[in-house]
Design an enzyme around this catalytic site. Structure first.
Site, PDB file in Angstrom:
ATOM      1  N   ARG A 192     -20.491  11.403 -34.078  1.00  0.00           N
ATOM      2  CA  ARG A 192     -20.971  12.783 -34.060  1.00  0.00           C
ATOM      3  C   ARG A 192     -21.522  13.188 -32.700  1.00  0.00           C
ATOM      4  O   ARG A 192     -21.980  14.320 -32.553  1.00  0.00           O
ATOM      5  CB  ARG A 192     -22.103  12.913 -35.058  1.00  0.00           C
ATOM      6  CG  ARG A 192     -21.727  13.629 -36.341  1.00  0.00           C
ATOM      7  CD  ARG A 192     -22.928  13.428 -37.239  1.00  0.00           C
ATOM      8  NE  ARG A 192     -23.132  14.444 -38.185  1.00  0.00           N
ATOM      9  CZ  ARG A 192     -22.798  14.352 -39.469  1.00  0.00           C
ATOM     10  NH1 ARG A 192     -22.139  13.325 -39.914  1.00  0.00           N
ATOM     11  NH2 ARG A 192     -23.113  15.308 -40.293  1.00  0.00           N
ATOM     12  N   ARG A 196     -27.744  22.677 -39.264  1.00  0.00           N
ATOM     13  CA  ARG A 196     -26.694  21.643 -39.169  1.00  0.00           C
ATOM     14  C   ARG A 196     -25.443  22.193 -38.484  1.00  0.00           C
ATOM     15  O   ARG A 196     -24.782  21.486 -37.724  1.00  0.00           O
ATOM     16  CB  ARG A 196     -26.337  21.131 -40.574  1.00  0.00           C
ATOM     17  CG  ARG A 196     -27.417  20.208 -41.154  1.00  0.00           C
ATOM     18  CD  ARG A 196     -27.285  20.072 -42.664  1.00  0.00           C
ATOM     19  NE  ARG A 196     -26.048  19.493 -43.110  1.00  0.00           N
ATOM     20  CZ  ARG A 196     -25.507  19.689 -44.309  1.00  0.00           C
ATOM     21  NH1 ARG A 196     -26.112  20.468 -45.190  1.00  0.00           N
ATOM     22  NH2 ARG A 196     -24.376  19.124 -44.636  1.00  0.00           N
TER      23      ARG A 196
HETATM   24  P1  AP5 Z   1     -23.329  14.101 -43.895  1.00  0.00           P
HETATM   25  O1  AP5 Z   1     -23.652  13.624 -45.235  1.00  0.00           O
HETATM   26  O2  AP5 Z   1     -22.278  13.427 -43.093  1.00  0.00           O
HETATM   27  O3  AP5 Z   1     -23.042  15.655 -43.986  1.00  0.00           O
HETATM   28  P2  AP5 Z   1     -22.024  16.602 -43.159  1.00  0.00           P
HETATM   29  O4  AP5 Z   1     -21.246  16.080 -42.058  1.00  0.00           O
HETATM   30  O5  AP5 Z   1     -22.952  17.682 -42.819  1.00  0.00           O
HETATM   31  O6  AP5 Z   1     -20.908  16.814 -44.111  1.00  0.00           O
HETATM   32  P3  AP5 Z   1     -20.959  17.295 -45.554  1.00  0.00           P
HETATM   33  O7  AP5 Z   1     -21.108  16.151 -46.507  1.00  0.00           O
HETATM   34  O8  AP5 Z   1     -22.006  18.375 -45.683  1.00  0.00           O
HETATM   35  O9  AP5 Z   1     -19.566  18.025 -45.671  1.00  0.00           O
HETATM   36  P4  AP5 Z   1     -18.065  17.539 -45.969  1.00  0.00           P
HETATM   37  O10 AP5 Z   1     -17.212  17.948 -44.827  1.00  0.00           O
HETATM   38  O11 AP5 Z   1     -18.021  16.078 -46.370  1.00  0.00           O
HETATM   39  O12 AP5 Z   1     -17.723  18.480 -47.174  1.00  0.00           O
HETATM   40  P5  AP5 Z   1     -17.471  18.170 -48.734  1.00  0.00           P
HETATM   41  O13 AP5 Z   1     -16.212  17.387 -48.904  1.00  0.00           O
HETATM   42  O14 AP5 Z   1     -18.702  17.670 -49.408  1.00  0.00           O
HETATM   43  O15 AP5 Z   1     -24.645  14.085 -42.953  1.00  0.00           O
HETATM   44  C1  AP5 Z   1     -25.921  14.461 -43.457  1.00  0.00           C
HETATM   45  C2  AP5 Z   1     -26.996  14.155 -42.407  1.00  0.00           C
HETATM   46  O16 AP5 Z   1     -27.025  12.731 -42.131  1.00  0.00           O
HETATM   47  C3  AP5 Z   1     -26.789  14.792 -41.021  1.00  0.00           C
HETATM   48  O17 AP5 Z   1     -27.314  16.106 -40.981  1.00  0.00           O
HETATM   49  C4  AP5 Z   1     -27.567  13.810 -40.122  1.00  0.00           C
HETATM   50  O18 AP5 Z   1     -28.957  14.028 -40.201  1.00  0.00           O
HETATM   51  C5  AP5 Z   1     -27.267  12.456 -40.744  1.00  0.00           C
HETATM   52  N1  AP5 Z   1     -26.071  11.816 -40.163  1.00  0.00           N
HETATM   53  C6  AP5 Z   1     -24.919  11.478 -40.819  1.00  0.00           C
HETATM   54  N2  AP5 Z   1     -24.047  10.904 -39.971  1.00  0.00           N
HETATM   55  C7  AP5 Z   1     -24.651  10.876 -38.752  1.00  0.00           C
HETATM   56  C8  AP5 Z   1     -24.234  10.418 -37.467  1.00  0.00           C
HETATM   57  N3  AP5 Z   1     -23.008   9.894 -37.263  1.00  0.00           N
HETATM   58  N4  AP5 Z   1     -25.091  10.574 -36.435  1.00  0.00           N
HETATM   59  C9  AP5 Z   1     -26.333  11.080 -36.609  1.00  0.00           C
HETATM   60  N5  AP5 Z   1     -26.776  11.546 -37.793  1.00  0.00           N
HETATM   61  C10 AP5 Z   1     -25.942  11.440 -38.868  1.00  0.00           C
HETATM   62  O19 AP5 Z   1     -17.178  19.668 -49.230  1.00  0.00           O
HETATM   63  C11 AP5 Z   1     -18.188  20.656 -49.220  1.00  0.00           C
HETATM   64  C12 AP5 Z   1     -18.087  21.544 -50.493  1.00  0.00           C
HETATM   65  O20 AP5 Z   1     -16.872  22.299 -50.446  1.00  0.00           O
HETATM   66  C13 AP5 Z   1     -18.043  20.754 -51.826  1.00  0.00           C
HETATM   67  O21 AP5 Z   1     -18.700  21.525 -52.799  1.00  0.00           O
HETATM   68  C14 AP5 Z   1     -16.527  20.649 -52.124  1.00  0.00           C
HETATM   69  O22 AP5 Z   1     -16.286  20.533 -53.514  1.00  0.00           O
HETATM   70  C15 AP5 Z   1     -16.006  21.962 -51.542  1.00  0.00           C
HETATM   71  N6  AP5 Z   1     -14.657  21.857 -50.967  1.00  0.00           N
HETATM   72  C16 AP5 Z   1     -14.142  20.812 -50.257  1.00  0.00           C
HETATM   73  N7  AP5 Z   1     -12.894  21.094 -49.858  1.00  0.00           N
HETATM   74  C17 AP5 Z   1     -12.625  22.373 -50.293  1.00  0.00           C
HETATM   75  C18 AP5 Z   1     -11.478  23.238 -50.178  1.00  0.00           C
HETATM   76  N8  AP5 Z   1     -10.371  22.851 -49.517  1.00  0.00           N
HETATM   77  N9  AP5 Z   1     -11.538  24.477 -50.743  1.00  0.00           N
HETATM   78  C19 AP5 Z   1     -12.675  24.868 -51.407  1.00  0.00           C
HETATM   79  N10 AP5 Z   1     -13.777  24.089 -51.565  1.00  0.00           N
HETATM   80  C20 AP5 Z   1     -13.747  22.856 -51.011  1.00  0.00           C
END
Ligand code: AP5
Length: 216
Positions: free
Chosen positions: A86, A169
């Site tokens: 990241r 974020r």
């Molecule tokens: P993390 O848990 O990694 O969160 P993120 O990157 O913010 O990603 P998300 O889980 O929010 O989103 P996603 O892309 O996986 O979407 P999802 O599939 O769930 O990180 C959390 C925290 O941890 C960070 O803020 C940081 O503090 C720390 N951290 C983690 N890694 C780090 C690193 N490498 N370095 C430093 N800090 C770190 O989908 C989202 C929603 O949309 C769901 O409801 C889903 O059902 C829906 N959805 C998915 N695809 C579609 C579609 N095609 N159409 C419609 N809806 C959809």
């Protein structure tokens, strides 16, 4: 298969990683899920990470790189990095680790979506805190509201999915993670996906991008 999933919060990285895991046995390594597990277990890492995560900031690079180094020990058969690297410092450290193991990456997949869609998706996301599986009130609801289809346990809304934290974020992504798009473009391994499409369409684009479209 050795893949990195890159893209803003809510783009669907976790959703697609779990689909690939189910279909092809690839191993999803979600740094966010590992950190949340550590927090739930009250480990030293979990305690250190807590404040950063609550504020929507990144956890310091040194903690994350050490965590990934441990995970790689059990990733001989491949991985999907979901949420790592990241920062440019994380990407450079990861390159060095992979070079030492002589494990070249197959592809870096960029999930592209606009800010409004991301905010909408995160505000309607429901998560199974036991395994990280996600649902969405509109696009992917569970059979019974608030209950996981498989284990029957309660679904929760992540504390960092509150509107103020989501906005933070997304800013952090623009400032600290977006530079990785240029970083990986120079490797010739970057594949861009239109993450605004439905879950099935995105899965289809992804399979095509990584050469798995006939491997069902
Ligand atoms: P993390 O848990 O990694 O969160 P993120 O990157 O913010 O990603 P998300 O889980 O929010 O989103 P996603 O892309 O996986 O979407 P999802 O599939 O769930 O990180 C959390 C925290 O941890 C960070 O803020 C940081 O503090 C720390 N951290 C983690 N890694 C780090 C690193 N490498 N370095 C430093 N800090 C770190 O989908 C989202 C929603 O949309 C769901 O409801 C889903 O059902 C829906 N959805 C998915 N695809 C579609 C579609 N095609 N159409 C419609 N809806 C959809």
């Amino acid at each position: 298969m050795r893949l990195i999933f890159l893209g803003p919060p809510g783009a669907g990285k976790g959703t697609q990683a779990r689909i690939l895991e189910r279909r092809f046995g690839a191993r999803q390594i979600s740094t966010g899920d590992i950190l949340r597990e550590n927090r739930a277990r009250g480990t030293a890492l979990g305690k250190e990470a807590e404040g950063y995560m609550k504020r929507g900031e990144l956890v310091p690079d040194a903690l994350i790189i050490a965590m990934i180094e441990r995970e790689l020990d059990s990733s001989r058969d491949g991985f999907i990095m979901d949420g790592f690297p990241r920062t440019v410092a994380q990407a450079e450290a990861f390159d060095a680790l992979l070079a030492r193991k002589q494990w070249p990456l197959d592809a870096v997949v960029l999930f592209d979506a606009d800010r409004k869609t991301l905010v909408d998706r995160l505000s309607s996301r429901w998560t199974n805190p036991r395994n990280g599986r996600t649902y969405n009130t509109f696009s992917n609801p569970p059979r019974v509201a608030g209950v996981d289809d498989d284990d029957g346990g309660a679904l929760v809304q992540r504390e960092d999915d509150k509107p103020e934290t989501v906005s933070k974020r997304l800013d952090v992504y623009d400032e600290q993670t977006k530079p990785l798009v240029a970083y990986y473009r120079t490797t010739g391994k970057l594949a861009e996906i239109d993450a605004l499409q439905s879950v099935d369409d995105v899965a289809h684009q992804l399979a095509h991008a990584i050469g798995l479209e006939h491997a069902h």
